[in-house]
Design an enzyme around this catalytic site. Structure first.
Site: not given
Ligand code: NAD
Length: 508
Positions: A161, A185, A188-189, A238, A293, A394
């Site tokens: 998101f 994909k 969704e937020r 994450s 991130c 985190e």
């Molecule tokens: P998230 O992991 O909750 O979601 C990321 C994606 O995974 C979304 O599209 C979501 O729909 C999907 N998802 C969520 N739960 C899932 C599940 N149980 N099974 C399969 N898919 C699932 O992350 P977020 O809250 O949207 O974003 C924040 C996180 O992303 C933080 O941890 C941040 O550090 C990380 N991030 C990392 C980078 C990087 O380059 N390393 C860049 C941006 C964000």
């Protein structure tokens, strides 16, 4: 095809649909997720959540589109990308507003992420040069060898998101320029930006189906991870989900890069300029409400600089204006959800009960006119230790931890013992210390007097440890490598009749 402007991705019913084969598509699932404005807490729209059958339909559209797109000339691909770039520049103001309303970040921050995404599109416009390959003449006798890189098919991107435009743009311009079709994909937020990007790309001449957007949650992700026609997956999110995506997709024989969470440290040596380091720490910790991130979440002052540095940071933090992202006066917007506010508050409580000192307490902040928004003021902790939950987890919010160290050795050891290894920064005027840091720090992206060292697009982005699963970084030449596969052609053109020879590859 819809003629709606970019100003919204919502249809007449206030819903956000998938974007498939050149038009909006509702799919067959009747599951939805709410999309809120984090600054007001008001629901803006509902987004469709795809079923497995919906994902199958999307991938089959992408597969068909790939069969023709892969044959487009390099010049034509670059021309379409350039057109996309132009359209995106023209519509970036509208897109920034959409991002700010669904994500909460300031308009300036939203414009900044579009700009960083555009840089990757610029890089991808040079695809003809990037895919040139290699040729060795006369490797033996009349034999020549050529190395080519070809597209791999349907590739998927699953994105978080916090950067609804930039992170997808780390992926799709390069994947598509390489001749693949792309299924995005998004989170969704804040799903609208993805649809706007796909629509603009098609307005620039991209054939329908080459860039599809499917909205969803775990069900959609699982369907992509298991679909036999998805050849590769880029994930950013994450760490627990990154690990899951990596393991599942790899076990299905797919190529996968999965970027995870982070805990980025900024070491400040005693010789650093206090004001410069304080400005950098505040921008890097509280920009986007700490939801980057590459945000600095742990400050590590070494020796006697700690007290003046914390005082300078505290002064700056107290001046931050927190409010709606669309207000030009705002420095810091809300976090993404009410649930995230609760989680951060409970981590702050745990920090206090474990003995950390809250120097600036942003709890209980009230933003006039936005009483139902998901706000939290900036918080600064001092005397944090490595065993505390606020250090280990985190937080992904506006909380900066300070871990004091007595020497550079101790500070470097702390950074290197942390399981994450996304970014790490050092502030100093000592070139030898900087050299040592660069060589010895266990992180994928390193800043010397730069707090957020996000690499330019002709380099590549990726962390170490729990911040990246897979061996390929995202974008840059590594991106081109990830979205293509190698083929080596060995050819002989001769009229000579040498006769049969059962030897193995004669050398000359
Ligand atoms: P998230 O992991 O909750 O979601 C990321 C994606 O995974 C979304 O599209 C979501 O729909 C999907 N998802 C969520 N739960 C899932 C599940 N149980 N099974 C399969 N898919 C699932 O992350 P977020 O809250 O949207 O974003 C924040 C996180 O992303 C933080 O941890 C941040 O550090 C990380 N991030 C990392 C980078 C990087 O380059 N390393 C860049 C941006 C964000």
């Amino acid at each position: 095809m819809t003629t709606r402007t970019t100003a919204t991705a919502r249809n007449e019913n206030g819903q956000i649909s998938h974007w498939v084969n050149g038009s909006e598509w509702k799919g067959d699932s009747n599951r939805f997720a709410r999309v809120d404005n984090p600054a007001t807490g008001r629901t803006l729209s509902k987004v469709h959540l795809a079923s497995k059958a919906d994902v199958n339909a999307v991938v089959s559209s992408s597969r068909m589109a790939f069969e023709s797109w892969r044959h487009f000339s390099l010049r034509k691909r670059a021309e379409i990308l350039l057109g996309f770039r132009e359209l995106l520049v023209r519509h970036s103001g509208e897109l920034a507003k959409i991002i700010s309303s669904e994500n909460g970040k300031t308009l300036a921050d939203a414009a900044g992420e579009i700009e960083r995404g555009l840089e990757v599109a610029d890089f991808a416009c040079g695809i003809a040069q990037l895919l040139k390959g290699g040729h060795s003449e006369r490797v033996a006798g009349e034999v020549d060898t050529r190395s080519l890189r070809q597209p791999i098919g349907v590739v998927a991107g699953i994105t978080p998101f916090n950067f609804p435009a930039m992170v997808p743009m780390w992926m799709f311009p390069i994947a598509i320029a390489c001749g693949n079709s792309f299924v995005l994909k998004p989170s969704e937020r804040d799903p609208s930006a993805a649809v706007v990007l796909a629509r603009l790309f098609e307005q620039a001449g991209l054939p329908a189906g080459v860039f599809n957007v499917v909205h969803g949650d775990r069900e959609a992700v699982d369907a992509l991870l298991h679909h036999p026609d998805v050849a590769a997956l880029s994930f950013v999110g994450s760490t627990p989900i990154a690990r899951y995506v990596y393991e599942t997709a790899a076990s299905q024989g797919k190529r996968v890069q999965a970027l995870g969470g982070a805990k980025n440290h900024m070491i400040v040596l005693p010789d650093a300029d206090v004001a410069q380091a304080a400005d950098a720490a505040v921008s890097a910790a509280f920009g986007s409400a700490g939801q980057r991130c590459m945000a600095v979440s742990v400050m590590v002052p070494v020796g006697e600089i700690a007290d003046p540095l914390i005082t300078a940071i505290a002064e700056r933090v107290e001046r931050l204006r927190v409010g709606e992202g669309t207000d030009p006066q705002t420095d810091m917007g809300p976090v993404i959800s009410a649930k995230q506010v609760e989680r951060i508050l409970s981590l702050i409580e745990s920090g206090l009960s474990e003995g950390a000192r809250l120097v600036v307490d942003g709890r209980g902040l009230r933003v006039e006119g936005c009483e139902n928004g998901y706000f939290l003021g900036a918080c600064l902790f001092d005397h944090v230790t490595a065993n505390m939950a606020i250090y280990r987890e985190e937080i992904f919010g506006p909380v900066l931890n300070t871990v004091r160290c007595s020497s550079f050795d101790e500070a470097l050891e702390l950074v290197n013992a942390n399981p994450y290894g996304n970014g790490a920064a050092l502030f100093t005027r000592d070139g030898a210390a900087a050299n040592r840091f660069e060589r010895e720090v266990e992180a994928g992206m390193v800043g010397i007097n730069v707090p957020i060292p996000v690499p330019a697009p002709f380099h590549s982005f990726g962390g170490w440890g729990d911040s990246l699963f897979g061996d390929t970084h995202i974008y840059g030449e590594e991106g081109v490598h990830f979205y293509t596969r190698g083929k080596v052609v060995t050819s002989r053109w001769t009229n000579a009749k040498a006769g049969a020879d059962l030897g193995f590859q004669p050398a000359s």
